[in-house]
Design a protein around this motif. Structure first.
Motif, PDB file in Angstrom:
ATOM      1  N   HIS A 111       0.817  -1.213   0.000  1.00  0.00           N
ATOM      2  CA  HIS A 111       0.000   0.000   0.000  1.00  0.00           C
ATOM      3  C   HIS A 111       0.855   1.270   0.000  1.00  0.00           C
ATOM      4  CE1 HIS A 111      -3.790  -2.093   0.246  1.00  0.00           C
ATOM      5  NE2 HIS A 111      -3.349  -2.809   1.260  1.00  0.00           N
ATOM      6  N   ALA A 112       2.080   1.164   0.530  1.00  0.00           N
ATOM      7  CA  ALA A 112       2.952   2.339   0.570  1.00  0.00           C
ATOM      8  C   ALA A 112       3.672   2.574  -0.751  1.00  0.00           C
ATOM      9  CB  ALA A 112       3.990   2.181   1.684  1.00  0.00           C
ATOM     10  N   LEU A 113       3.855   1.537  -1.548  1.00  0.00           N
ATOM     11  CA  LEU A 113       4.703   1.649  -2.733  1.00  0.00           C
ATOM     12  C   LEU A 113       4.296   2.759  -3.698  1.00  0.00           C
ATOM     13  CD1 LEU A 113       5.743  -2.017  -3.496  1.00  0.00           C
ATOM     14  CD2 LEU A 113       7.272  -0.033  -3.456  1.00  0.00           C
ATOM     15  N   PRO A 114       3.015   2.958  -4.016  1.00  0.00           N
ATOM     16  CA  PRO A 114       2.703   4.071  -4.926  1.00  0.00           C
ATOM     17  C   PRO A 114       3.211   5.417  -4.419  1.00  0.00           C
ATOM     18  CG  PRO A 114       0.808   2.620  -4.708  1.00  0.00           C
ATOM     19  CD  PRO A 114       1.810   2.171  -3.678  1.00  0.00           C
ATOM     20  N   HIS A 115       3.149   5.612  -3.122  1.00  0.00           N
ATOM     21  CA  HIS A 115       3.610   6.872  -2.533  1.00  0.00           C
ATOM     22  C   HIS A 115       5.137   6.920  -2.461  1.00  0.00           C
ATOM     23  CE1 HIS A 115      -0.592   7.358  -1.555  1.00  0.00           C
ATOM     24  NE2 HIS A 115      -0.574   6.181  -0.969  1.00  0.00           N
ATOM     25  N   LEU A 116       5.752   5.786  -2.162  1.00  0.00           N
ATOM     26  CA  LEU A 116       7.214   5.731  -2.128  1.00  0.00           C
ATOM     27  C   LEU A 116       7.799   5.906  -3.525  1.00  0.00           C
ATOM     28  CD1 LEU A 116       7.662   2.772   0.390  1.00  0.00           C
ATOM     29  CD2 LEU A 116       8.022   5.210   0.852  1.00  0.00           C
ATOM     30  N   ILE A 117       7.136   5.369  -4.537  1.00  0.00           N
ATOM     31  CA  ILE A 117       7.586   5.573  -5.917  1.00  0.00           C
ATOM     32  C   ILE A 117       7.528   7.056  -6.272  1.00  0.00           C
ATOM     33  CG2 ILE A 117       6.975   5.145  -8.337  1.00  0.00           C
ATOM     34  CD1 ILE A 117       6.080   2.298  -7.378  1.00  0.00           C
ATOM     35  N   ALA A 118       6.441   7.702  -5.877  1.00  0.00           N
ATOM     36  CA  ALA A 118       6.311   9.135  -6.161  1.00  0.00           C
ATOM     37  C   ALA A 118       7.389   9.941  -5.463  1.00  0.00           C
ATOM     38  CB  ALA A 118       4.925   9.624  -5.734  1.00  0.00           C
ATOM     39  N   ALA A 119       7.784   9.506  -4.271  1.00  0.00           N
ATOM     40  CA  ALA A 119       8.776  10.242  -3.475  1.00  0.00           C
ATOM     41  C   ALA A 119      10.204   9.779  -3.721  1.00  0.00           C
ATOM     42  CB  ALA A 119       8.448  10.094  -1.991  1.00  0.00           C
ATOM     43  N   LYS A 120      10.387   8.697  -4.527  1.00  0.00           N
ATOM     44  CA  LYS A 120      11.711   8.066  -4.665  1.00  0.00           C
ATOM     45  C   LYS A 120      12.234   7.715  -3.272  1.00  0.00           C
ATOM     46  CE  LYS A 120      11.477   8.824  -9.070  1.00  0.00           C
ATOM     47  NZ  LYS A 120      11.004   7.749  -9.972  1.00  0.00           N
ATOM     48  N   GLY A 121      11.395   6.997  -2.534  1.00  0.00           N
ATOM     49  CA  GLY A 121      11.658   6.759  -1.126  1.00  0.00           C
ATOM     50  C   GLY A 121      12.346   5.445  -0.828  1.00  0.00           C
ATOM     51  N   ALA A 122      12.281   5.038   0.452  1.00  0.00           N
ATOM     52  CA  ALA A 122      13.030   3.873   0.919  1.00  0.00           C
ATOM     53  C   ALA A 122      12.209   3.078   1.919  1.00  0.00           C
ATOM     54  CB  ALA A 122      14.350   4.307   1.553  1.00  0.00           C
ATOM     55  N   ILE A 123      12.477   1.784   1.932  1.00  0.00           N
ATOM     56  CA  ILE A 123      11.916   0.860   2.919  1.00  0.00           C
ATOM     57  C   ILE A 123      13.072   0.247   3.686  1.00  0.00           C
ATOM     58  CG2 ILE A 123      10.602  -1.277   3.267  1.00  0.00           C
ATOM     59  CD1 ILE A 123       9.331  -0.707   0.463  1.00  0.00           C
ATOM     60  N   VAL A 124      12.925   0.180   5.009  1.00  0.00           N
ATOM     61  CA  VAL A 124      13.878  -0.573   5.825  1.00  0.00           C
ATOM     62  C   VAL A 124      13.079  -1.547   6.681  1.00  0.00           C
ATOM     63  CG1 VAL A 124      15.760  -0.521   7.490  1.00  0.00           C
ATOM     64  CG2 VAL A 124      15.464   1.396   5.898  1.00  0.00           C
ATOM     65  N   ASN A 125      13.340  -2.829   6.506  1.00  0.00           N
ATOM     66  CA  ASN A 125      12.687  -3.869   7.283  1.00  0.00           C
ATOM     67  C   ASN A 125      13.596  -4.310   8.421  1.00  0.00           C
ATOM     68  OD1 ASN A 125      10.362  -4.051   5.589  1.00  0.00           O
ATOM     69  ND2 ASN A 125      11.569  -5.244   4.120  1.00  0.00           N
ATOM     70  N   VAL A 126      13.020  -4.478   9.596  1.00  0.00           N
ATOM     71  CA  VAL A 126      13.799  -4.938  10.749  1.00  0.00           C
ATOM     72  C   VAL A 126      13.642  -6.448  10.838  1.00  0.00           C
ATOM     73  CG1 VAL A 126      14.176  -4.781  13.227  1.00  0.00           C
ATOM     74  CG2 VAL A 126      13.547  -2.735  11.917  1.00  0.00           C
ATOM     75  N   GLY A 127      14.663  -7.137  10.334  1.00  0.00           N
ATOM     76  CA  GLY A 127      14.696  -8.583  10.409  1.00  0.00           C
ATOM     77  C   GLY A 127      15.364  -9.029  11.693  1.00  0.00           C
ATOM     78  N   SER A 128      16.215 -10.036  11.596  1.00  0.00           N
ATOM     79  CA  SER A 128      16.873 -10.568  12.793  1.00  0.00           C
ATOM     80  C   SER A 128      17.975 -11.517  12.367  1.00  0.00           C
ATOM     81  CB  SER A 128      15.863 -11.313  13.660  1.00  0.00           C
ATOM     82  OG  SER A 128      16.502 -11.999  14.725  1.00  0.00           O
ATOM     83  N   ILE A 129      18.978 -11.698  13.236  1.00  0.00           N
ATOM     84  CA  ILE A 129      19.939 -12.763  12.973  1.00  0.00           C
ATOM     85  C   ILE A 129      19.247 -14.125  13.022  1.00  0.00           C
ATOM     86  CG2 ILE A 129      21.977 -11.493  13.719  1.00  0.00           C
ATOM     87  CD1 ILE A 129      21.876 -13.070  16.352  1.00  0.00           C
ATOM     88  N   GLU A 130      18.040 -14.157  13.589  1.00  0.00           N
ATOM     89  CA  GLU A 130      17.288 -15.415  13.576  1.00  0.00           C
ATOM     90  C   GLU A 130      16.622 -15.666  12.222  1.00  0.00           C
ATOM     91  OE1 GLU A 130      15.746 -17.406  16.909  1.00  0.00           O
ATOM     92  OE2 GLU A 130      15.768 -15.566  18.120  1.00  0.00           O
ATOM     93  N   GLY A 131      16.782 -14.766  11.287  1.00  0.00           N
ATOM     94  CA  GLY A 131      16.469 -15.063   9.902  1.00  0.00           C
ATOM     95  C   GLY A 131      17.649 -15.704   9.197  1.00  0.00           C
ATOM     96  N   LEU A 132      18.797 -15.779   9.898  1.00  0.00           N
ATOM     97  CA  LEU A 132      20.021 -16.360   9.361  1.00  0.00           C
ATOM     98  C   LEU A 132      20.416 -17.625  10.118  1.00  0.00           C
ATOM     99  CD1 LEU A 132      21.990 -12.983   9.212  1.00  0.00           C
ATOM    100  CD2 LEU A 132      20.741 -14.068   7.333  1.00  0.00           C
ATOM    101  N   GLY A 133      20.122 -17.662  11.405  1.00  0.00           N
ATOM    102  CA  GLY A 133      20.369 -18.813  12.262  1.00  0.00           C
ATOM    103  C   GLY A 133      19.183 -18.960  13.194  1.00  0.00           C
TER     104      GLY A 133
END
Length: 246
Positions: A111-133
């Motif tokens: 839902h944010a992408l149309p607005h982020l495209i207009a703004a040339k914006g950025a997404i940062v997702n907070v994952g975890s080292i538990e996505g690696l181990g």
């Protein structure tokens, strides 16, 4: 600093821990910050949000646009952890964990992408080292964070030419309120602190502010050529091979 002047930033789970430190860092750098979580945020504009409710992402993005008219940065930080082995994890626990940690971020991005495209914006997702181990008894949490890392790469590939960058951070042990309370609940918290420091090459655990510094850098123009990456921030924990206890 004013590197986010005239920018609008949405931080989910922004009232405590990594989210609070991230919201504060963006605000200090000149951004208009909105946080989204259950309950009021006295430090920033906020929107009531229950990420177990599948209608929340669309409503949340629409409300940010209604208030500010734009969205430049989305930080998917809200998370849920329910412990139990695969034998102990109920279908409800599994579904709830994936809903909060993976499906809600996907729908927020959608839902944010149309607005982020207009703004040339950025997404940062907070994952975890538990996505690696994995730590013990975390199958749902590990699966959700590994999925979030994969989603990060997919969004970067699909939407980079539209001007949107997407990265993730994978924190290790961070001294959030919940982790500190957990240590204090143990019978010998000082011994535990010393032990957990030993598994980090830097000799200590991390702070929310250190993770926030990485998140804001990834969202900034300073990282304009950085996308599709999962940035481990764990004091070297994942790099250090374990040895038998002496």
């Amino acid at each position: 600093m004013t590197r986010f002047a005239n920018k609008v930033v949405l931080v989910t789970g922004g009232r405590s821990g990594i989210g609070a430190a991230t919201a504060a860092r963006f605000a200090a750098d000149g951004a208009a910050v909105v946080t989204a979580q259950r309950g009021a945020d006295p430090a920033h504009e906020w929107i009531e949000a229950d990420f177990l409710d599948p209608t929340t992402p669309e409503r949340l993005v629409a409300e940010v646009i209604r208030r500010f008219g734009r969205l430049d940065v989305l930080v998917n930080n809200a998370g849920l952890m329910r412990e139990g082995t695969a034998l102990e994890t109920t279908e409800e626990d599994w579904a709830a964990t994936l809903q909060v940690n993976l499906t809600a971020p996907f729908m927020l991005c959608k839902h944010a992408l149309p607005h982020l495209i207009a703004a040339k914006g950025a997404i940062v997702n907070v994952g975890s080292i538990e996505g690696l181990g994995s730590n013990p008894r975390h199958p749902a949490y590990c699966a959700s964070k590994a999925g979030l890392h994969g989603l990060t790469r997919a969004l970067a590939v699909d939407h980079g030419q539209q001007g949107v960058r997407c990265n993730a951070v994978a924190p290790g042990w961070i001294d959030t309120e919940l982790n500190v309370a957990f240590i204090e609940s143990l019978g010998d918290p000082e011994t535990f602190r010393a032990g957990i420091g030993d598994i980090h090459p830097v000799g200590r655990t991390g702070t929310p502010e250190e993770v926030a510094a990485l998140i804001t850098w990834l969202a900034s123009d300073e990282a304009a050529f950085v996308t599709g990456q999962v940035w481990t921030i764990d004091g070297g924990r994942m790099a250090q091979l374990s040895l038998p206890k002496s």
